[in-house]
Structure formats: C-alpha cells, structure tokens
Design an enzyme around this catalytic site. Structure first.
Site, PDB file in Angstrom:
ATOM      1  CG  LEU A   1      -1.943  -1.117   1.341  1.00  0.00           C
ATOM      2  CD1 LEU A   1      -2.526  -1.160   2.744  1.00  0.00           C
ATOM      3  CD2 LEU A   1      -3.057  -0.918   0.327  1.00  0.00           C
TER       4      LEU A   1
ATOM      5  CE  LYS B   1      -2.428  -6.004  -6.280  1.00  0.00           C
ATOM      6  NZ  LYS B   1      -3.252  -4.992  -6.938  1.00  0.00           N
TER       7      LYS B   1
ATOM      8  N   GLY C   1      -9.114  -7.164  -4.522  1.00  0.00           N
ATOM      9  CA  GLY C   1     -10.133  -6.152  -4.760  1.00  0.00           C
ATOM     10  C   GLY C   1     -11.369  -6.383  -3.905  1.00  0.00           C
TER      11      GLY C   1
ATOM     12  CB  CYS D   1       0.397   1.611  -9.807  1.00  0.00           C
ATOM     13  SG  CYS D   1       0.280   3.275  -9.115  1.00  0.00           S
TER      14      CYS D   1
ATOM     15  CD  GLN E   1       3.657  -3.991  -6.330  1.00  0.00           C
ATOM     16  OE1 GLN E   1       3.417  -2.855  -5.957  1.00  0.00           O
ATOM     17  NE2 GLN E   1       2.709  -4.902  -6.529  1.00  0.00           N
TER      18      GLN E   1
END
Length: 345
Positions: free
Chosen positions: A24, A146, A209, A107, A77
């Site tokens: 995050l 991702k 999600g 993103c 990441q």
C-alpha cells in the site's frame, strides 16, 4: 485446514497460508509491516519501489525496503517498464534477502502510468512478458506479477496476460478485479478472474479487490476458484484481518474484536512508529493511523480531533490509553465520516 486455506507453493518457496497482505503506497512502511507481521499473513509486501530509483541506489528508495527477520516471508514490488533494468533490479531485491519479487502492472495513478509503467503496461502485454523474463532470468527467488482486469472495459486482457506471465515463468499472478479506468470506484468484479484461473496451468492466481474480511474472502474464493487472496485496504486498522479470515473460512463464524485487541494493536502501531521515526513524524503519522483504527465506531470524532490537536506524542498516547475502547467496540460499524486517501497497488 479446509478447502479454502492451504499453504501456497511458489517454486522452491512454500508460504504458510494463502492469505496475503498487499503493498500500500504511503501506508506499508516498516511500522505498519512490523505490526501486521505479528498476525502471520502468508506473505506481506513493502511499498512499491521504482526501478529507475533502485538502480541508482537512491537512499529514500532503500528506506522503503527496510525490514527485519520477523517479517518473513516478505516480498518487494518493482515498478518499471524497462527490460534492461528489470534483471539488475530483481537481483538487488534478491540480494537484500527478500523472499519474492513482484512486478507492479496495476498502479493506476497518472504519474506512474504516463511512462508506460504500472497499469500502463496493460496496454503492452508482450512487454510485461519481456520484463518478467528478464527478472526471472536474473534471480532464484519466485517472481510474480500484479495486474488489473485491463486498461478499461473495452480492453479486458487479464486472460492474455495470465498466459504471457505463465510462459515467461512467473510463479503467480495477482489480479485486481477492476480496470485502470475504474481506479478504486465501484465494486470489484471477480468473475473475470475465474477465466484466468481456468487458463492457468502452472501459474498460481491470486484474487484482489474488495477483500476486507472473512465473508468477502470466502466470496472471492467461491467466485474465482483462486489459489489465494490478497488483502489491501482491509489491513488498515485491522492488522489481525488474516486471523479473522482464517477463522471464518475454518468455522463459518466471524470473530468479535475485543476492545483490548483494538487498543493493543493501535498502541503497538504507535510505539513501533515512534521507535522507527522521530517524535515529530511519529505524531503526524498517528493522525493518519488513528483514522484507520477509529473508522468503525460512533463517537470517535472527538478522539480523532484531540489526537490531531495533540502537541506531543506523549499527549496523543495518553488520549488513546484513556479512551473508552469498550464503547467504541459496542458501536462498531456505525459511520464516522473518517476518510483516508490511500492507494492500494
């Protein structure tokens, strides 16, 4: 464990449980991860870092990658679209001792996508495969990726990218059930993730999600048939959410959070922040963190306002220690008007 919960194997790495915590931006700092790690998610991540900054050995970027042994298994990441940087950057991550290295293709913010990085890579699926290939060639640790469902509703290509990532040798793909165009608006759509599960042969598929608790995790498993779930905003102010999900998937019952659990987690987060940052920054951080822990109770606005007005960290801590946490728990789920501007990558 039951049919939902299991260890997850990524190459030579076996993760203890298939419930993961997401990176995050602006939130997954060292104190946040230190607190979260104590509740034993199967894998947690540092904040996303940019390849261009990492290859320059930018001190601030390395600061984002701080961790200690209690956080294992832990992933880093990477964000970037240059194949020539992908291998060297992945190698830096491996040499730092991380267990997993992930490529961010999800993103949605403009400052990331403008150079084709993040979810901008959804427009160039073959480039995703090339970048992954360079990462995989450079390291021995598992490489994952991702993504989102696609750039927009007219360009849904998660199935195509799943195949490309698998062919490149990625061990897992996490799929956020929204498009780049959606950002974080509207509900996540999990059904397309099942299509990715159906075409996957060796690659593990992780759903992401709107997974915030036990019932939503179960619904994601049921809808998608995924190998695991990634919890993002659900970890904010609920570092124990992995244990909540495990109990629900094991027993069908959602555990009640005690006032003591909530108070202790908040104070632990406070003290961890103070031990890692200076007093001034720790006090500022508490104003943001307090909103997470106090978001689900009625009558907390006065406490949050008092924390925001506190002049010292000790003053803020005293406010929290003396607060009636039992009253907060009794009024859980009542709206507080508390909003936090955060980015779930």
């Amino acid at each position: 464990m039951n049919g939902y919960l299991s260890p997850l194997v990524l190459g030579k790495l076996t993760l203890p449980v298939n419930i993961f915590y997401a990176p995050l931006a602006g939130c997954s700092d060292y104190p946040f991860r230190k607190v979260n790690a104590s509740y034993k998610p199967g894998l947690l991540f540092c904040e996303m870092v940019k390849m261009d900054a990492l290859i320059r050995h930018d001190p601030n970027t390395y600061h984002l990658l701080d961790y200690d042994t209690s956080m294992h298994p832990i992933g880093a990441q990477l964000c970037g679209s240059k194949p020539e940087l992908a291998g060297p950057c992945a190698k830096i991550i491996e040499d730092l001792g991380f267990d997993v290295v992930d490529l961010n293709c999800g993103c949605p913010v403009d400052k990331v996508t403008k150079d084709g990085s993040g979810s901008g890579m959804l427009k160039t699926p073959q480039l995703i495969g090339e970048v992954l290939y360079q990462m995989i060639k450079a390291v021995k640790i598992p490489v994952t990726v991702k993504i989102r469902l696609g750039w927009d509703a007219e360009h849904i290509n998660a199935v195509e990218i799943t195949k490309i990532a698998e062919s490149a040798g990625a061990q897992a793909i996490t799929i956020h059930g929204r498009t780049r165009a959606q950002g974080y608006k509207g509900p996540a759509t999990w059904e397309p993730i099942r299509e990715c599960v159906n075409v996957a042969k060796t690659i593990k598929v992780i759903a992401n999600g709107d997974i915030i608790d036990g019932p939503s995790a179960k619904a994601a498993f049921d809808t998608t048939g995924c190998d695991g779930v990634l919890v993002a905003r659900g970890t904010m102010g609920k570092p124990w959410v992995v244990q909540e999900i495990i109990q629900y998937l094991s027993t069908g019952e959602a555990p009640l959070v005690s006032a003591q659990t909530l108070k202790e987690a908040f104070l632990k987060h406070m003290h961890m922040t103070l031990s890692y940052e200076n007093d001034k920054y720790a006090l500022i951080a508490m104003r943001r963190i307090g909103c997470w822990y106090l978001k689900e109770g009625r009558g907390t606005r006065a406490l949050r306002d008092s924390i925001n007005q506190a002049k010292t960290f000790s003053e803020a801590r005293a406010l929290i220690e003396n607060y009636d946490w039992n009253a907060l728990v009794e009024n859980m789920k009542e709206p507080t008007g508390c909003t936090t501007n955060i980015l779930s990558l």
